[in-house]
Design an enzyme around this catalytic site. Structure first.
Site, PDB file in Angstrom:
ATOM      1  N   TYR A  33      35.872 -24.659   0.009  1.00  0.00           N
ATOM      2  CA  TYR A  33      36.807 -25.783   0.597  1.00  0.00           C
ATOM      3  C   TYR A  33      38.075 -25.342   1.095  1.00  0.00           C
ATOM      4  O   TYR A  33      38.301 -24.069   0.613  1.00  0.00           O
ATOM      5  CB  TYR A  33      37.119 -26.778  -0.199  1.00  0.00           C
ATOM      6  CG  TYR A  33      38.070 -26.583  -1.369  1.00  0.00           C
ATOM      7  CD1 TYR A  33      37.836 -25.978  -2.356  1.00  0.00           C
ATOM      8  CD2 TYR A  33      39.489 -27.052  -1.223  1.00  0.00           C
ATOM      9  CE1 TYR A  33      38.883 -25.474  -3.515  1.00  0.00           C
ATOM     10  CE2 TYR A  33      40.422 -26.810  -2.208  1.00  0.00           C
ATOM     11  CZ  TYR A  33      40.180 -25.921  -3.445  1.00  0.00           C
ATOM     12  OH  TYR A  33      40.921 -25.758  -4.340  1.00  0.00           O
ATOM     13  N   ARG A  52      39.810 -17.470   5.421  1.00  0.00           N
ATOM     14  CA  ARG A  52      39.354 -17.498   4.127  1.00  0.00           C
ATOM     15  C   ARG A  52      38.145 -18.320   3.883  1.00  0.00           C
ATOM     16  O   ARG A  52      37.331 -17.863   3.124  1.00  0.00           O
ATOM     17  CB  ARG A  52      40.739 -18.083   3.293  1.00  0.00           C
ATOM     18  CG  ARG A  52      40.430 -18.106   1.948  1.00  0.00           C
ATOM     19  CD  ARG A  52      41.796 -18.393   1.263  1.00  0.00           C
ATOM     20  NE  ARG A  52      42.050 -19.811   1.637  1.00  0.00           N
ATOM     21  CZ  ARG A  52      43.077 -20.390   1.015  1.00  0.00           C
ATOM     22  NH1 ARG A  52      44.169 -19.686   0.306  1.00  0.00           N
ATOM     23  NH2 ARG A  52      43.450 -21.677   1.097  1.00  0.00           N
ATOM     24  N   ARG A 100      16.679 -30.485  -6.643  1.00  0.00           N
ATOM     25  CA  ARG A 100      17.447 -29.498  -7.751  1.00  0.00           C
ATOM     26  C   ARG A 100      16.647 -28.390  -8.359  1.00  0.00           C
ATOM     27  O   ARG A 100      15.657 -28.573  -8.942  1.00  0.00           O
ATOM     28  CB  ARG A 100      18.189 -30.514  -8.696  1.00  0.00           C
ATOM     29  CG  ARG A 100      19.107 -29.885  -9.655  1.00  0.00           C
ATOM     30  CD  ARG A 100      19.695 -30.787 -10.514  1.00  0.00           C
ATOM     31  NE  ARG A 100      20.442 -30.073 -11.615  1.00  0.00           N
ATOM     32  CZ  ARG A 100      20.106 -29.347 -12.514  1.00  0.00           C
ATOM     33  NH1 ARG A 100      19.068 -29.005 -12.897  1.00  0.00           N
ATOM     34  NH2 ARG A 100      21.176 -28.727 -13.128  1.00  0.00           N
ATOM     35  N   HIS A 102      18.119 -24.143  -9.402  1.00  0.00           N
ATOM     36  CA  HIS A 102      19.237 -23.365  -9.583  1.00  0.00           C
ATOM     37  C   HIS A 102      19.419 -22.183  -8.283  1.00  0.00           C
ATOM     38  O   HIS A 102      20.407 -22.049  -7.524  1.00  0.00           O
ATOM     39  CB  HIS A 102      19.519 -22.609 -10.635  1.00  0.00           C
ATOM     40  CG  HIS A 102      20.069 -23.552 -11.708  1.00  0.00           C
ATOM     41  ND1 HIS A 102      19.150 -24.515 -12.376  1.00  0.00           N
ATOM     42  CD2 HIS A 102      21.142 -23.637 -12.512  1.00  0.00           C
ATOM     43  CE1 HIS A 102      19.658 -25.324 -13.306  1.00  0.00           C
ATOM     44  NE2 HIS A 102      20.798 -24.647 -13.409  1.00  0.00           N
ATOM     45  N   LYS A 147      37.430 -19.740  -2.741  1.00  0.00           N
ATOM     46  CA  LYS A 147      38.043 -20.872  -2.875  1.00  0.00           C
ATOM     47  C   LYS A 147      36.918 -22.030  -3.035  1.00  0.00           C
ATOM     48  O   LYS A 147      36.348 -22.799  -1.994  1.00  0.00           O
ATOM     49  CB  LYS A 147      39.047 -21.432  -1.699  1.00  0.00           C
ATOM     50  CG  LYS A 147      39.790 -22.521  -1.883  1.00  0.00           C
ATOM     51  CD  LYS A 147      40.851 -22.577  -0.843  1.00  0.00           C
ATOM     52  CE  LYS A 147      41.693 -23.836  -0.913  1.00  0.00           C
ATOM     53  NZ  LYS A 147      42.417 -24.166  -2.250  1.00  0.00           N
ATOM     54  N   GLU A 180      47.848 -17.033 -11.741  1.00  0.00           N
ATOM     55  CA  GLU A 180      48.334 -17.964 -10.504  1.00  0.00           C
ATOM     56  C   GLU A 180      48.413 -19.341 -11.001  1.00  0.00           C
ATOM     57  O   GLU A 180      48.318 -19.532 -12.396  1.00  0.00           O
ATOM     58  CB  GLU A 180      47.273 -17.983  -9.291  1.00  0.00           C
ATOM     59  CG  GLU A 180      45.934 -18.427  -9.496  1.00  0.00           C
ATOM     60  CD  GLU A 180      45.191 -18.625  -8.527  1.00  0.00           C
ATOM     61  OE1 GLU A 180      45.435 -18.688  -7.261  1.00  0.00           O
ATOM     62  OE2 GLU A 180      43.830 -18.398  -8.624  1.00  0.00           O
ATOM     63  N   LEU A 205      43.382 -16.415  -6.074  1.00  0.00           N
ATOM     64  CA  LEU A 205      43.161 -17.045  -4.427  1.00  0.00           C
ATOM     65  C   LEU A 205      43.968 -16.347  -3.872  1.00  0.00           C
ATOM     66  O   LEU A 205      45.559 -16.456  -4.095  1.00  0.00           O
ATOM     67  CB  LEU A 205      42.975 -18.514  -4.505  1.00  0.00           C
ATOM     68  CG  LEU A 205      42.718 -18.734  -3.152  1.00  0.00           C
ATOM     69  CD1 LEU A 205      41.401 -18.766  -2.680  1.00  0.00           C
ATOM     70  CD2 LEU A 205      43.190 -20.351  -3.038  1.00  0.00           C
TER      71      LEU A 205
HETATM   72  N1  PDD Z   1      45.428 -25.218  -3.697  1.00  0.00           N
HETATM   73  N2  PDD Z   1      45.568 -20.740  -5.960  1.00  0.00           N
HETATM   74  C1  PDD Z   1      44.900 -21.848  -5.968  1.00  0.00           C
HETATM   75  C2  PDD Z   1      43.810 -21.893  -7.344  1.00  0.00           C
HETATM   76  C3  PDD Z   1      44.843 -22.885  -4.946  1.00  0.00           C
HETATM   77  O1  PDD Z   1      43.897 -23.945  -5.580  1.00  0.00           O
HETATM   78  C4  PDD Z   1      45.715 -22.909  -4.303  1.00  0.00           C
HETATM   79  C5  PDD Z   1      45.616 -24.006  -3.213  1.00  0.00           C
HETATM   80  C6  PDD Z   1      46.484 -21.641  -4.019  1.00  0.00           C
HETATM   81  C7  PDD Z   1      47.517 -21.885  -2.924  1.00  0.00           C
HETATM   82  O2  PDD Z   1      46.907 -21.350  -1.540  1.00  0.00           O
HETATM   83  P1  PDD Z   1      47.535 -22.010   0.028  1.00  0.00           P
HETATM   84  O3  PDD Z   1      48.740 -21.441  -0.113  1.00  0.00           O
HETATM   85  O4  PDD Z   1      46.340 -21.386   0.809  1.00  0.00           O
HETATM   86  O5  PDD Z   1      47.192 -23.396  -0.325  1.00  0.00           O
HETATM   87  C8  PDD Z   1      46.548 -20.773  -4.829  1.00  0.00           C
HETATM   88  C9  PDD Z   1      44.930 -26.356  -2.409  1.00  0.00           C
HETATM   89  C10 PDD Z   1      46.183 -26.671  -1.950  1.00  0.00           C
HETATM   90  C11 PDD Z   1      44.459 -27.489  -3.046  1.00  0.00           C
HETATM   91  O6  PDD Z   1      43.542 -27.311  -4.109  1.00  0.00           O
HETATM   92  O7  PDD Z   1      44.712 -28.668  -3.217  1.00  0.00           O
END
Ligand code: PDD
Length: 303
Positions: A33, A52, A100, A102, A147, A180, A205
């Site tokens: 996403y 990304r 379904r 895997h 992501k 993070e 991320l």
């Molecule tokens: N989250 N690290 C993680 C685990 C994240 O889920 C996000 C963003 C970031 C920051 O990435 P960016 O600057 O590209 O938004 C870092 C989004 C906002 C969310 O899951 O809602």
């Protein structure tokens, strides 16, 4: 005004928008996403988000649901139909619908969902006075650079933060270093006064906001060091911050109940934050006004 969402080729009323029960996103979290900020009705850093998305898709061997030019149209149209001026776009691509099992299905088209809604910018008190974070063990998988929609550890961490009255949870790896936040990147100003954020890799991320702030800082001659820092170092830091699409840049004033900072700035946003937040805002404002900004530095590739 009722919301409209894009689901697999159609704009449909949000209230009835749905995917099949055998969508692999629903059954396996087999998808990726993006969340993109909308400001002044425009998309912030759209291309880096698409870059990304491509890396995340490649990391999971999911085909792109459509060409980038078409995706751009869908994303903009979803914003337009929902009349969003300040808010977000959420886009999700899954491996699609299949019986379904895997292993990857053969001949299945990826599924694409795009939604957009109004979201208030970070509240004024958070911007002015800062936010609190707690720390928790990082129990996620080995490819946090993707992501992925598999966010259970992230939501459990954020829930614990919320229950503790904190804004965010900083995740701590086995070495005692901060990877993070549950949905944001983490920053400190170390004892030497250097702005520090963890170097990219598979443990975190590559935030688009992180990359944008790095560029804004470097352009303005603010030195940034990309290296790991421990929870202990964060506790002793001069300042701390978080960045994300929805938080922009926010000061962190407490970690696990301990005030961050020194002297008169203890427990308050510090001078580096005061310097760099406007740099980030100016970069976004310039891009929205159509002034060419230097493209973001290339972020870590999915291995
Ligand atoms: N989250 N690290 C993680 C685990 C994240 O889920 C996000 C963003 C970031 C920051 O990435 P960016 O600057 O590209 O938004 C870092 C989004 C906002 C969310 O899951 O809602």
């Amino acid at each position: 005004m009722s919301r409209i969402s894009y689901v697999n080729g159609q704009y449909v009323p949000h209230s009835v928008a749905g995917v099949h029960i055998e969508d692999r996103g629903y059954q396996f979290a087999d998808g990726v996403y993006e969340v993109i900020a909308v400001r002044e009705g425009q998309l912030v850093d759209l291309e880096p988000h698409f870059d990304r998305l491509d890396r995340s898709l490649a990391g999971l061997e999911i085909a792109a649901p459509m060409a980038r030019a078409a995706l751009r149209v869908v994303v903009r149209e979803t914003v337009r139909r929902n009349r969003v001026v300040t808010g977000i776009v959420y886009m999700q691509v899954t491996r699609g619908v299949a019986r379904r099992a895997h292993a990857f299905p053969k001949n299945t088209d990826p599924a694409l969902v795009v939604t957009s809604r109004t979201v208030a910018p970070p509240n004024e008190s958070a911007v002015r006075d800062g936010v609190k974070v707690i720390s928790l063990p990082d129990i996620r998988w080995g490819r946090c650079d993707i992501k992925s929609i598999a966010l259970l550890p992230n939501i459990l961490a954020r829930q614990q933060a919320t229950a503790a009255g904190a804004y965010e949870a900083w995740l701590i790896d086995d070495a005692g270093d901060v990877t993070e936040g549950s949905a944001s990147n983490a920053w400190i100003v170390d004892k030497k006064g250097h702005l520090v954020t963890r170097a990219l890799g598979t443990a975190l991320l590559g935030g688009v906001t992180r990359a944008s702030l790095l560029d804004a800082c470097r352009e303005a001659g603010v030195q940034v060091v990309e290296r790991a820092f421990s929870r202990a170092e964060a506790l002793a830091a001069r300042e701390a911050m978080v960045t994300s699409t929805t938080s922009y840049v926010l000061p962190v004033v407490a970690l696990d109940g301990h005030a961050i900072g020194q002297g008169a700035d203890k427990g308050k946003p510090g001078p580096v934050y005061a310097r760099i937040r406007p740099l980030y805002e100016a970069r976004v404002a310039a891009a929205l006004a159509g002034v060419p900004v230097r493209p973001l530095q290339k972020t870590a590739k999915v291995a």
